[in-house]
Design an enzyme around this catalytic site. Structure first.
Site, short mmCIF file in Angstrom:
data_model
loop_
_atom_site.label_atom_id
_atom_site.label_comp_id
_atom_site.label_asym_id
_atom_site.label_seq_id
_atom_site.Cartn_x
_atom_site.Cartn_y
_atom_site.Cartn_z
N SER A 38 10.58 -1.15 -8.81
CA SER A 38 10.38 -2.49 -8.27
C SER A 38 9.16 -3.18 -8.88
CB SER A 38 10.25 -2.43 -6.74
OG SER A 38 9.21 -1.55 -6.35
N TYR A 39 8.03 -2.50 -8.96
CA TYR A 39 6.81 -3.14 -9.45
C TYR A 39 6.84 -3.35 -10.96
CZ TYR A 39 1.83 -4.39 -9.45
OH TYR A 39 0.62 -5.05 -9.58
N ASP B 294 -6.29 -5.90 -1.54
CA ASP B 294 -5.17 -4.95 -1.48
C ASP B 294 -5.12 -4.25 -0.13
OD1 ASP B 294 -2.93 -3.91 -2.66
OD2 ASP B 294 -3.97 -2.82 -4.24
N LYS C 104 -6.43 2.42 -0.57
CA LYS C 104 -5.81 1.45 0.35
C LYS C 104 -4.49 1.97 0.90
CE LYS C 104 -2.46 -0.24 -2.55
NZ LYS C 104 -1.05 -0.57 -2.28
N LYS D 111 -0.94 2.94 -9.16
CA LYS D 111 -2.00 3.07 -8.15
C LYS D 111 -2.01 4.49 -7.61
CE LYS D 111 -1.85 -1.82 -6.85
NZ LYS D 111 -1.66 -2.81 -5.77
#
Length: 339
Positions: free
Chosen positions: A14-15, A247, A194, A109
């Site tokens: 997706s990203y 974020d 995060k 990430k």
């Protein structure tokens, strides 16, 4: 070697697809590689990523490519967007195929599984010091980015000219604002921590606690992120920006976040495996929790929220026990170094 594309994106989830769409929509010929040839063929046929971003048409300048060698030969700019647990593996596969003038940026990430190392350390171990490196991080949901909704991110790297080139490539006046940053280390850490705090916020909401508790977790989570960041040489100011506070707020407060939804399911009484199955996609925060916990323990950095999330995910603890433990901690000044 002459470029036949402006940039190659490795990772057709997706990203990765969303970033490729944004780049292509900004007038840049973009190759998008994925490890599954059938998935890439579907992208070519449907001109959409129906598996991850249904209903969003791929721009004409976005070219799906199943062959890694072809993808890496097309451009010297390589954007890696794969889950953190396969980051090193993808670099190993790419290494013999990279060009002499290749430049590597990642939007992954997380930290290295088991060791808690920053991805820059993984990249250096695999690739050596031959290539310029950079990281892209900030508050971005793939669906919104792919749909052209306004988004802002930060980029930092080892080579100033590469960083500025990335700003020019990515920046779009009507969809994506890109900020240059000089804290290569800090930008990498924010994206991992995060996710852990988002799980805690989700658990809190799943239990039935309100906005007060969620906000406290976000605020104290930022303290934990900053404390760990300073311990590894990052700048505290970085965590007040896109890759830190930005974020953190996004991921902790919106149900588009898989990590938050995972925490919600846990807070409502589901088991870890059951909650992961319900999400249906990779929950990066599950692995990130172990990675961040490992790094914090190695450095002797106190991170109570992270520790409680770790106990729930890996030691059989419950969200209720985690909340009770955090509330029972010794009273301290808000500005003390430890919580």
């Amino acid at each position: 070697m002459k470029n036949t594309a402006d940039i190659t994106v490795l990772g057709a989830g997706s990203y990765g697809t969303a970033l490729a769409i944004s780049l292509a929509s900004n007038g840049h010929r973009t190759l998008l590689w994925g490890h599954d040839p059938e998935h890439i063929e579907n992208l070519k046929r449907d001109r959409a990523n129906e598996a991850f971003l249904p209903g969003i048409t791929l721009p004409d300048l976005l070219v799906p490519e199943a062959d890694l060698a072809t993808a890496l030969a097309a451009s010297n700019n390589v954007l890696v967007v794969v889950p953190s647990h396969v980051f090193g593996l993808v670099l190993e596969q790419a290494k013999p195929l990279l060009r002499e003038d290749s430049r590597i940026v990642w939007a992954t990430k997380g930290l290295e599984p088991e060791t808690g190392r920053l991805l820059q350390e993984v990249a250096r171990e695999v690739l050596g010091d031959k290539y310029p490196l950079a990281v892209l991080s900030g508050p971005t949901f793939a669906k919104e980015l792919a749909a052209g909704m306004p988004t802002a991110i930060s980029v930092a790297g080892t080579d100033e000219s590469f960083t500025q080139d990335l700003v020019e490539l990515l920046h779009s006046s009507n969809r994506l604002r890109v900020y240059a940053n000089d804290d290569f280390t800090g930008l990498q850490l924010g994206g991992a921590v995060k996710n852990v705090i988002a799980i805690s916020a989700g658990m809190s909401d799943g239990i039935g606690f309100g906005a007060n508790a969620r906000t406290a977790l976000i605020t104290r989570g930022l303290v934990e992120l900053t404390r760990l960041g300073e311990a590894i040489g990052a700048q505290a100011s970085t965590f007040m920006g896109m890759a830190g506070l930005g974020d953190l707020v996004l991921t902790c407060t919106d149900n588009q976040s898989r990590n938050r939804r995972f925490g919600l399911a846990l807070g409502k009484g589901q088991g870890v495996e059951e909650a992961q199955v319900e999400i249906g996609q990779v929950v990066e925060g599950y692995r990130n929790t172990k990675e961040v916990y490992t790094l914090a323990k190695r450095l002797g950095v106190e991170m109570p929220i992270t520790e409680q999330v770790y106990k729930v995910l890996y030691q059989g603890g419950t969200p209720h026990e985690a909340a009770k433990s955090l509330l029972a901690r010794e009273k301290k000044s808000e500005t003390e170094d430890s919580e």
